[in-house]
Design a protein around this motif. Structure first.
Motif, PDB file in Angstrom:
ATOM      1  N   ASP A  69      61.429  21.700  23.560  1.00  0.00           N
ATOM      2  CA  ASP A  69      60.242  21.892  22.798  1.00  0.00           C
ATOM      3  C   ASP A  69      59.933  20.722  22.145  1.00  0.00           C
ATOM      4  O   ASP A  69      58.538  20.302  22.164  1.00  0.00           O
ATOM      5  N   TRP A  88      58.429  18.193  24.805  1.00  0.00           N
ATOM      6  CA  TRP A  88      57.129  18.807  25.242  1.00  0.00           C
ATOM      7  C   TRP A  88      56.003  18.527  24.337  1.00  0.00           C
ATOM      8  O   TRP A  88      55.048  18.077  24.461  1.00  0.00           O
ATOM      9  N   THR A  89      56.453  18.658  22.822  1.00  0.00           N
ATOM     10  CA  THR A  89      55.422  18.197  21.855  1.00  0.00           C
ATOM     11  C   THR A  89      55.183  16.854  21.852  1.00  0.00           C
ATOM     12  O   THR A  89      54.125  16.538  21.766  1.00  0.00           O
ATOM     13  N   GLU A  90      56.298  16.114  21.805  1.00  0.00           N
ATOM     14  CA  GLU A  90      55.964  14.611  21.903  1.00  0.00           C
ATOM     15  C   GLU A  90      55.295  14.187  23.030  1.00  0.00           C
ATOM     16  O   GLU A  90      54.445  13.199  22.799  1.00  0.00           O
ATOM     17  N   SER A  91      55.573  14.933  24.170  1.00  0.00           N
ATOM     18  CA  SER A  91      54.862  14.126  25.319  1.00  0.00           C
ATOM     19  C   SER A  91      53.267  14.455  25.466  1.00  0.00           C
ATOM     20  O   SER A  91      52.508  13.621  25.819  1.00  0.00           O
ATOM     21  N   LYS A  92      52.712  15.762  24.779  1.00  0.00           N
ATOM     22  CA  LYS A  92      51.362  15.978  24.427  1.00  0.00           C
ATOM     23  C   LYS A  92      50.914  15.003  23.637  1.00  0.00           C
ATOM     24  O   LYS A  92      49.750  14.338  23.786  1.00  0.00           O
ATOM     25  N   LYS A  93      51.500  14.707  22.300  1.00  0.00           N
ATOM     26  CA  LYS A  93      51.042  13.505  21.506  1.00  0.00           C
ATOM     27  C   LYS A  93      50.989  12.273  22.089  1.00  0.00           C
ATOM     28  O   LYS A  93      49.982  11.378  21.718  1.00  0.00           O
ATOM     29  N   TRP A 129      50.630  11.555  25.479  1.00  0.00           N
ATOM     30  CA  TRP A 129      49.696  11.635  26.282  1.00  0.00           C
ATOM     31  C   TRP A 129      48.157  11.544  25.747  1.00  0.00           C
ATOM     32  O   TRP A 129      47.347  11.218  26.587  1.00  0.00           O
ATOM     33  N   ILE A 130      48.008  12.296  24.727  1.00  0.00           N
ATOM     34  CA  ILE A 130      46.748  12.149  24.038  1.00  0.00           C
ATOM     35  C   ILE A 130      46.248  10.752  23.741  1.00  0.00           C
ATOM     36  O   ILE A 130      44.999  10.474  23.708  1.00  0.00           O
ATOM     37  N   SER A 184      44.033   9.785  17.019  1.00  0.00           N
ATOM     38  CA  SER A 184      44.046  10.532  18.304  1.00  0.00           C
ATOM     39  C   SER A 184      42.930  11.083  18.681  1.00  0.00           C
ATOM     40  O   SER A 184      42.658  12.230  19.206  1.00  0.00           O
ATOM     41  N   ARG A 190      52.035   6.505  17.879  1.00  0.00           N
ATOM     42  CA  ARG A 190      52.991   7.315  17.512  1.00  0.00           C
ATOM     43  C   ARG A 190      54.272   6.848  16.422  1.00  0.00           C
ATOM     44  O   ARG A 190      54.609   7.539  15.447  1.00  0.00           O
ATOM     45  N   SER A 230      60.243   9.227  19.484  1.00  0.00           N
ATOM     46  CA  SER A 230      59.020   8.807  19.942  1.00  0.00           C
ATOM     47  C   SER A 230      59.144   7.505  20.620  1.00  0.00           C
ATOM     48  O   SER A 230      58.789   7.323  21.876  1.00  0.00           O
TER      49      SER A 230
END
Length: 485
Positions: A28, A31-36, A38-39, A181, A319, A335
């Motif tokens: 989790d 996944w959360t860090e990946s979204k942040k 790639w944003i 972001s 990040r 990060s």
């Protein structure tokens, strides 16, 4: 008064957030860090490709005007424009540190003040840089360039002065929005500007035959259209927390901001000029025409790939600065690890790709079998450059996010200019390895710098970095509150 106290207590209580982050399952958190990540990284990569595309489109249409104009544009853009971009982008990177950390600390009101301070500093820098573009012709003649090329280059340089001033808004607004972001708008504007640039360049240079003037007018508009869009976005109410209007606070504490900006400029410039020196050294070797053609193809490919790395640099900066501002050292470390591994994975795939195809890619740029063979010979070095590019810019982004620009500037001077270039000269000239020797030397400098930055990042006391970020943020936020009282 009570609300103010409560806000300050929330600012200074990062522990609760860290516990919540630590309790989440690893998948989790990834996944959360990946979204942040790639944003920030996704739009940043696309924006860099679009910006590079503007320059390439300009060069293509100017090439249809005439070979003299093409040579002059290449000279001005490679030497003078890159010099100016290095300084202005570097100066703007100081804003990236301050906005990112303030955004993480939820002190959004200071972002607008930092933005205005950056405008003042970049405007002064642009004024100082302008004489170089006004005096381009005599400078080039003094450096021994062909007089006809120098005359046309002087005309092009005058056209590029509005482009220099466009970077004041472009670089600063991008970093202001990126820290929050909100950089998807930047990507949309870049794509729109690129499409307009293609149409206007064709209309003015091909259909209506305005020649060089038409191509330069289109170039100026291509750089200014995104700026107008970004200013409308900021002033129009889409950044209600971070833009409170113009403030006299922008004129306070300019000296410490300028010092941080200057350190950033030195750091960025030393990296940008490194590849320029590689080309200059190659120009003095035997069979330099083939060597420069092959090297320029490799650097062209490397330049396109570097846009991906620069996107991850932006993600690392945002990040890390956000998490330090938020007070979470563990999240900052997490990060860094995830961004480095993601960028390294992409770099490794490209590393294998360029090792496999070698000289075949050269035929996209040339019909010469001799140049293609030279490119094939240089492909392993290109592949290793791409692999290093997947790590080194991310670590530079970490440095920007944490505010280590002055430290990295010293590292760059030592690794690039006291190690890389001297080794390249010895291998290329003394031991007669020619362009490969020069490039190997430069790679050794980059590898040394990457290792040093990895050691610095690993050995850093990140809890102390959180404290330093808090001090940096509170210093100006307290002054802001006092001024408003």
């Amino acid at each position: 008064m009570e609300d103010t106290v409560n806000k300050r207590l929330l600012r200074e209580a990062p522990g609760a957030e860290e516990v919540v982050d630590g309790e989440k399952p690893l998948k989790d958190r990834i996944w959360t860090e990946s979204k942040k990540m790639w944003i920030v990284a996704g739009p940043a990569i696309f924006t860099r490709f679009s910006t590079l595309g503007v320059s390439i489109i300009s060069q293509a249409f100017i090439g249809h005007v005439g070979s003299l104009e093409l040579a002059a544009y290449a000279l001005v853009s490679t030497v003078f424009l890159r010099f100016a971009i290095g300084i202005l982008l570097g100066m703007a990177s100081g804003l990236e540190t301050l906005c990112g950390q303030s955004s993480g600390a939820k002190q959004y009101d200071m972002l607008g003040v930092y933005l205005q301070r950056s405008w003042l500093i970049l405007f002064i820098c642009s004024i100082v840089l302008s004489p170089i573009f006004i005096l381009t012709t005599p400078i080039l003649i003094a450096l021994g360039q062909d007089e006809f090329i120098a005359e046309v280059a002087g005309t092009i340089a005058l056209w590029l002065i509005p482009v220099i001033f466009s970077f004041i808004v472009s670089f600063s607004c991008q970093m202001f929005l990126q820290a929050q972001s909100k950089n998807l708008i930047i990507a949309y504007l870049a794509a729109f500007s690129l499409a307009i640039h293609v149409f206007l360049s064709w209309l003015l240079t091909v259909k209506y035959n305005f020649g060089l003037s038409g191509a330069m007018v289109s170039t100026i508009l291509a750089y200014w259209i995104p700026n107008i869009g970004q200013l409308v976005y900021i002033f129009g109410g889409w950044c209600p927390e971070s833009w409170k209007g113009f403030s006299m606070l922008a004129f306070k504490d300019l000296l410490p901001i300028a010092k941080l900006s200057l350190s950033s400029a030195v750091m960025i410039c030393l990296e940008l000029w490194y590849n320029t020196i590689l080309v200059l050294l190659t120009g003095n070797l035997k069979n330099s025409e083939v060597a420069i053609d092959a090297l320029s193809i490799c650097l062209n490919i490397n330049g396109w790939e570097l846009m991906i790395s620069v996107g991850f640099l932006a993600a690392a900066s945002v990040r890390v600065s956000n998490e330090l501002g938020r007070g979470s050292s563990r999240a900052a470390i997490f990060s860094i690890v995830q961004i480095v591994l993601t960028s390294l994975a992409i770099g490794f795939v490209l590393f294998i790709f360029f090792l496999f195809f070698r000289g075949q890619l050269a035929y996209i740029f040339t019909k010469s079998t001799e140049v293609a063979a030279a490119v094939a010979d240089l492909s392993p070095l290109l592949a290793f450059s791409i692999l290093l590019n997947s790590i080194q810019p991310v670590l530079s982004g970490v440095a920007v996010g944490a505010g280590w620009q002055s430290t990295v500037a010293y590292v760059n001077i030592t690794c690039y200019y006291l190690i890389g270039i001297p080794i390249g000269i010895v291998l290329g000239y003394v031991l007669q390895f020619q362009v490969k020797g020069v490039w190997v030397g430069m790679l050794i400098g980059t590898l040394t710098q990457t290792i040093v930055l990895m050691i610095i990042t690993y050995m850093t006391d990140w809890e102390k970095q959180v404290s330093l970020a808090k001090q940096r943020i509170n210093k100006w936020s307290v002054e802001s509150e006092d001024e408003q009282i």
